[in-house]
Design an enzyme around this catalytic site. Sequence first.
Site, PDB file in Angstrom:
ATOM      1  N   HIS A  28      53.694 -76.321 -13.683  1.00  0.00           N
ATOM      2  CA  HIS A  28      52.852 -75.825 -14.779  1.00  0.00           C
ATOM      3  C   HIS A  28      53.621 -74.872 -15.686  1.00  0.00           C
ATOM      4  O   HIS A  28      54.431 -74.071 -15.247  1.00  0.00           O
ATOM      5  CB  HIS A  28      51.530 -75.240 -14.270  1.00  0.00           C
ATOM      6  CG  HIS A  28      51.598 -73.905 -13.583  1.00  0.00           C
ATOM      7  ND1 HIS A  28      51.539 -72.710 -14.264  1.00  0.00           N
ATOM      8  CD2 HIS A  28      51.639 -73.577 -12.270  1.00  0.00           C
ATOM      9  CE1 HIS A  28      51.550 -71.701 -13.410  1.00  0.00           C
ATOM     10  NE2 HIS A  28      51.624 -72.201 -12.186  1.00  0.00           N
ATOM     11  N   ASP A  40      56.128 -67.406 -12.015  1.00  0.00           N
ATOM     12  CA  ASP A  40      54.915 -68.233 -11.905  1.00  0.00           C
ATOM     13  C   ASP A  40      54.414 -68.627 -13.291  1.00  0.00           C
ATOM     14  O   ASP A  40      53.556 -67.979 -13.839  1.00  0.00           O
ATOM     15  CB  ASP A  40      53.837 -67.450 -11.152  1.00  0.00           C
ATOM     16  CG  ASP A  40      52.564 -68.253 -10.924  1.00  0.00           C
ATOM     17  OD1 ASP A  40      52.590 -69.485 -11.096  1.00  0.00           O
ATOM     18  OD2 ASP A  40      51.535 -67.643 -10.578  1.00  0.00           O
ATOM     19  N   GLU A  72      47.197 -74.516 -16.141  1.00  0.00           N
ATOM     20  CA  GLU A  72      46.972 -74.561 -14.688  1.00  0.00           C
ATOM     21  C   GLU A  72      46.208 -73.329 -14.223  1.00  0.00           C
ATOM     22  O   GLU A  72      45.312 -73.423 -13.381  1.00  0.00           O
ATOM     23  CB  GLU A  72      48.332 -74.641 -13.956  1.00  0.00           C
ATOM     24  CG  GLU A  72      48.222 -74.861 -12.451  1.00  0.00           C
ATOM     25  CD  GLU A  72      48.240 -73.581 -11.617  1.00  0.00           C
ATOM     26  OE1 GLU A  72      48.107 -73.679 -10.386  1.00  0.00           O
ATOM     27  OE2 GLU A  72      48.381 -72.471 -12.192  1.00  0.00           O
ATOM     28  N   GLU A  73      46.551 -72.181 -14.801  1.00  0.00           N
ATOM     29  CA  GLU A  73      46.032 -70.922 -14.278  1.00  0.00           C
ATOM     30  C   GLU A  73      44.530 -70.738 -14.507  1.00  0.00           C
ATOM     31  O   GLU A  73      43.898 -69.928 -13.838  1.00  0.00           O
ATOM     32  CB  GLU A  73      46.788 -69.736 -14.906  1.00  0.00           C
ATOM     33  CG  GLU A  73      48.268 -69.656 -14.519  1.00  0.00           C
ATOM     34  CD  GLU A  73      48.505 -69.216 -13.082  1.00  0.00           C
ATOM     35  OE1 GLU A  73      47.529 -69.103 -12.306  1.00  0.00           O
ATOM     36  OE2 GLU A  73      49.678 -69.000 -12.729  1.00  0.00           O
ATOM     37  N   ASP A 101      55.581 -75.272  -7.947  1.00  0.00           N
ATOM     38  CA  ASP A 101      54.834 -74.131  -8.457  1.00  0.00           C
ATOM     39  C   ASP A 101      55.275 -72.889  -7.690  1.00  0.00           C
ATOM     40  O   ASP A 101      54.979 -72.748  -6.511  1.00  0.00           O
ATOM     41  CB  ASP A 101      53.327 -74.388  -8.264  1.00  0.00           C
ATOM     42  CG  ASP A 101      52.458 -73.325  -8.914  1.00  0.00           C
ATOM     43  OD1 ASP A 101      52.991 -72.364  -9.477  1.00  0.00           O
ATOM     44  OD2 ASP A 101      51.226 -73.475  -8.844  1.00  0.00           O
ATOM     45  N   HIS A 203      51.104 -62.655 -10.503  1.00  0.00           N
ATOM     46  CA  HIS A 203      50.015 -62.496 -11.472  1.00  0.00           C
ATOM     47  C   HIS A 203      49.968 -61.090 -12.076  1.00  0.00           C
ATOM     48  O   HIS A 203      48.889 -60.599 -12.439  1.00  0.00           O
ATOM     49  CB  HIS A 203      48.668 -62.874 -10.856  1.00  0.00           C
ATOM     50  CG  HIS A 203      48.476 -64.355 -10.727  1.00  0.00           C
ATOM     51  ND1 HIS A 203      47.293 -64.901 -10.303  1.00  0.00           N
ATOM     52  CD2 HIS A 203      49.291 -65.401 -10.974  1.00  0.00           C
ATOM     53  CE1 HIS A 203      47.397 -66.239 -10.303  1.00  0.00           C
ATOM     54  NE2 HIS A 203      48.616 -66.551 -10.695  1.00  0.00           N
TER      55      HIS A 203
END
Length: 209
Positions: A28, A40, A72-73, A101, A203
């Site tokens: 992604h 990420d 994707e997130e 990922d 994140h």
Amino acid sequence: PPEIRTDYNVIAELPGKNEDNVVMAGAHLDSVIEGPGIQDNGSGSAALLETALAMANLNPENTVRFAWWAAEEIGLLGSTDYVEGLSQAELDRIALYLNYDMIGSPNYIFMVYDADESTFPAPEGIDIPPGSVAIEDLYESYYTMIGEPYEDTEFSGRSDYQAFIENGIPSGGLFTGAEEIKTEEQAAIWGGVAGEQFDPCYHEACDTF
């Protein structure tokens, strides 16, 4: 206030001698709003691009298709939209899907999606398509060949392979860890810091170079 935006998947294909056997790999391209997402998922996206460049002049037996997924997130939107848009004939051409990922975690360990459920039973509602175990075995055979330790990670459907497995397409992937805490045993094998997250900036705004 909420906004409606348009996003795009990026798909590239290297035709092989066999057009009816597509080996597909994806990563992604988006990050969470909180940070730039260099790990990420810049890590998976960059590895996929490097693989595509390395294969550009090959004449493969199977057709190879690379995908960089959008959104994707916020719910696996790009990969789900792509798979749902394929006809049954197109779905049948896809032999397998490989997912990348988060493969550059700073406090990493090497993990392979646990298709045979030897360590982690799949969550309720996740059906692992036949053929997925062969993908896990291939990754593990490679790590064994080069002398690199590895562990299993749950075959959870929590990334862009979900839409593929829901359509019976064998899937697998690699992972180096997110918010989970590294154990003393893992630190003894791979180095790094026990008691810290595999990715301390998972994140977060600090997910930078």
